[in-house]
Write an enzyme that holds these catalytic residues in place. Structure first.
Site, short mmCIF file in Angstrom:
data_model
loop_
_atom_site.label_atom_id
_atom_site.label_comp_id
_atom_site.label_asym_id
_atom_site.label_seq_id
_atom_site.Cartn_x
_atom_site.Cartn_y
_atom_site.Cartn_z
N CYS A 187 70.46 34.62 72.07
CA CYS A 187 69.68 34.26 73.26
C CYS A 187 69.13 35.48 74.00
O CYS A 187 68.04 35.42 74.56
CB CYS A 187 70.49 33.38 74.20
SG CYS A 187 71.88 34.17 75.00
N ASP A 407 64.77 28.25 79.15
CA ASP A 407 66.05 28.26 78.45
C ASP A 407 65.80 28.41 76.95
O ASP A 407 65.13 27.57 76.35
CB ASP A 407 66.80 26.96 78.73
CG ASP A 407 68.23 26.97 78.21
OD1 ASP A 407 68.57 27.88 77.42
OD2 ASP A 407 69.00 26.07 78.59
N HIS A 409 67.97 28.17 74.56
CA HIS A 409 69.08 27.60 73.79
C HIS A 409 68.75 26.29 73.08
O HIS A 409 69.66 25.62 72.58
CB HIS A 409 70.29 27.41 74.69
CG HIS A 409 70.83 28.68 75.25
ND1 HIS A 409 70.37 29.24 76.43
CD2 HIS A 409 71.78 29.54 74.78
CE1 HIS A 409 71.01 30.37 76.66
NE2 HIS A 409 71.87 30.58 75.69
#
EC number: 3.4.22.-
Length: 523
Positions: A187, A407, A409
């Site tokens: 990430c 994000d 993820h």
């Protein structure tokens, strides 16, 4: 491994560990729905539109399961998730909707230097930005003998048939000797790619400092091509790992980056790429002088032809074709004479990266206004990091204290050809500034010395407490001297800082004999 197929999707049940909760089976009602749809297809396909909608819903449900699974194995389990539910908000706005909240005063949105009072306009701006997230099924990265092991199991995942060109793509996801996904460990690399990609997109979409329309263009496609997950793409995940390894950071595939490792990797990758581009331009110019035509680089980040006969056009193209020079300052000190010398020598924009820690466990309140001022600056290209156990890409804020971020993820399947739409999203999340983790990498893109002076004055006027400006280099600034190779992550944390020594020993010193040869794997 068992395969079940219908007319539109392939279900893959990969090997699972001895945790029954990870083995997600199809629900009876879902099977009944599939059978009903098959009967409908047999009746002359009258409900094709409804069938497609159901297929998309099934795909969404299964990707949702996979995302939840990834969060579980990467430390974002129920405890963290419950905390996120309390602190974060996910916004998805239909740009075609004209609905505005008229009960209260208009909310102000600051997104990378632009101000909006309309939710619709803010959402449209968010969707213009590039968003890079976890990918699955990319070009294999060999595991290190003393590094983490690849994840060799997945729950039931639905693949759209278009993404499965052949069985090699499927086999790669089950490879025990190679990483074909960065889910669970990449990430910080993805948020760093986000920052760099949007800096390049801004640079190549501007003329004379005025932004042009951010429609999907060949320019955008060319920028995205630089970040594809192959060794041949200069800013790929593969090359981030390769760069960190060559810098004696010794980060192995499957291990986590911190802000310092990410910034130094960007610096090496970008400056190496610029050297290659300069060599190509020199060869092209030499070919013109000798009367021989020399092929131009495959990558063209401008609308005009690189073979223009006009000298002025050629100079302008050369400038626009330049990837920015990368300047890393871990102590956030900037020296006017040094910056001026870089602009004179390089003749191209500078991307400033500041890998910093603004507190111990939380960001010190002393820095709140300075963080907001940086995100609101027209020179900002965002902040990477800033969340315990995760790294996000912060692009602005809403109101007075709600930070807006992308994000990374969400795992996505690698597609060939590249699906440009998968690099955009209208959804973003929000985080209260007092929940921000102190470890982060700040990005600022400055194109000229005049812009540098403008940015400097704006920092003075807002009393920015993060960045420090000095007229002269009284003591020669040192290049980053990190003697830590990778972090000893506590628990299942995915993202910690390389710079600050903590009692919990957040990193391992390469010089320590007791840590040599120690393995580090995701739990």
């Amino acid at each position: 491994m068992s395969l079940m197929s219908d007319d539109s999707e392939v279900f893959v049940q990969a090997p699972t560990v001895a945790n029954a909760e990870l083995n997600i089976e199809a629900k009876p009602e879902a099977n009944a729905q599939v059978n009903a749809e098959a009967d409908s297809d047999a009746n002359l396909g009258n409900n094709l539109g409804e069938q497609q909608t159901t297929d998309e819903s099934a795909f969404g449900r299964n990707i949702g399961k996979f995302t939840a699974f990834v969060k579980e194995i990467t430390g974002s389990g129920t405890e963290v998730e419950e905390q996120e539910k309390r602190n974060n908000h996910t916004i998805s706005v239909d740009p075609s909707s004209n609905h505005e909240n008229t009960s209260f005063e208009p909310t102000t949105y600051k997104i990378l230097g632009r101000t909006y009072t309309s939710t619709t306009d803010a959402s449209a701006r968010v969707q213009e930005l590039l968003w890079l997230s976890y990918r699955c099924g990319f070009e294999p990265i060999p595991k290190s003998d003393d590094g983490p092991q690849p994840i060799t199991f997945f729950p039931s995942i639905v693949f759209n048939r278009l993404t499965l060109v052949n069985l090699s793509n499927l086999r790669s996801l089950l490879d025990k000797d190679h990483f074909t996904s960065d889910a669970g460990w990449g990430c910080m690399i993805r948020t760093s790619q986000n920052l760099l990609a949007n800096a390049l997109l801004r640079l190549f979409h501007t003329t004379g400092g005025q932004p042009q329309n951010f429609a999907v263009t060949k320019t955008e496609a060319d920028v995205i091509e630089l970040f594809q997950d192959t060794l041949s793409a200069p800013f790929s995940l593969h090359n981030f790992i390769k760069a960190a390894n060559s810098l004696s950071l010794n980060i192995k595939p499957g291990q986590w980056f911190g802000p310092s490792a990410a910034s130094l990797s960007i610096k090496k990758l970008v400056n190496d790429y610029n050297l290659i581009q300069q060599e190509r331009r020199s060869e092209r110019d030499s070919g013109r002088d000798s009367g021989h035509k020399v092929p131009t680089p495959n990558l063209k980040l401008h609308s005009k032809s690189a073979d223009s006969d006009s000298d002025s056009d050629s100079d302008a193209i050369s400038k626009r074709n330049s990837i920015p020079y990368v300047y890393v300052s871990e102590n956030c000190d900037l020296y006017d004479d040094e910056i001026n010398a870089i602009f004179e020598l390089e003749q191209r924009p500078i991307l400033f990266l500041f890998p910093i820690r603004l507190g111990i466990e939380q960001v010190n309140k002393y820095y709140y206004s300075s963080i907001l001022q940086i995100l609101a600056s027209k020179f900002s290209v965002g902040i990477a990091g800033g969340k315990p156990s995760s790294s996000f890409y912060f692009i602005g804020y809403e109101g007075e204290d709600d930070l807006i971020y992308f994000d990374p993820h969400l795992p996505q399947i690698v597609q060939t050809p590249v699906n440009l739409e998968s690099y955009h999203t209208s959804e973003y999340s929000k985080l209260k500034i007092d929940q921000l983790d102190p470890s982060m990498m700040i990005g600022i893109l400055i194109e000229t010395i005049d812009e540098y002076q403008e940015f400097k004055m704006s920092c003075f006027e807002s009393d920015n407490k993060i960045l420090h400006f000095h007229p002269l280099v009284t003591t020669a600034p040192r290049e980053s001297s990190i003697n830590q190779s990778w972090e000893e992550v506590q628990g299942e944390e995915e993202f910690v800082n390389l710079n600050i020594v903590k009692n919990e020993e957040d990193f391992v010193d390469l010089g320590s004999a007791s840590t040599q040869g120690q393995n580090h794997e995701p739990s």
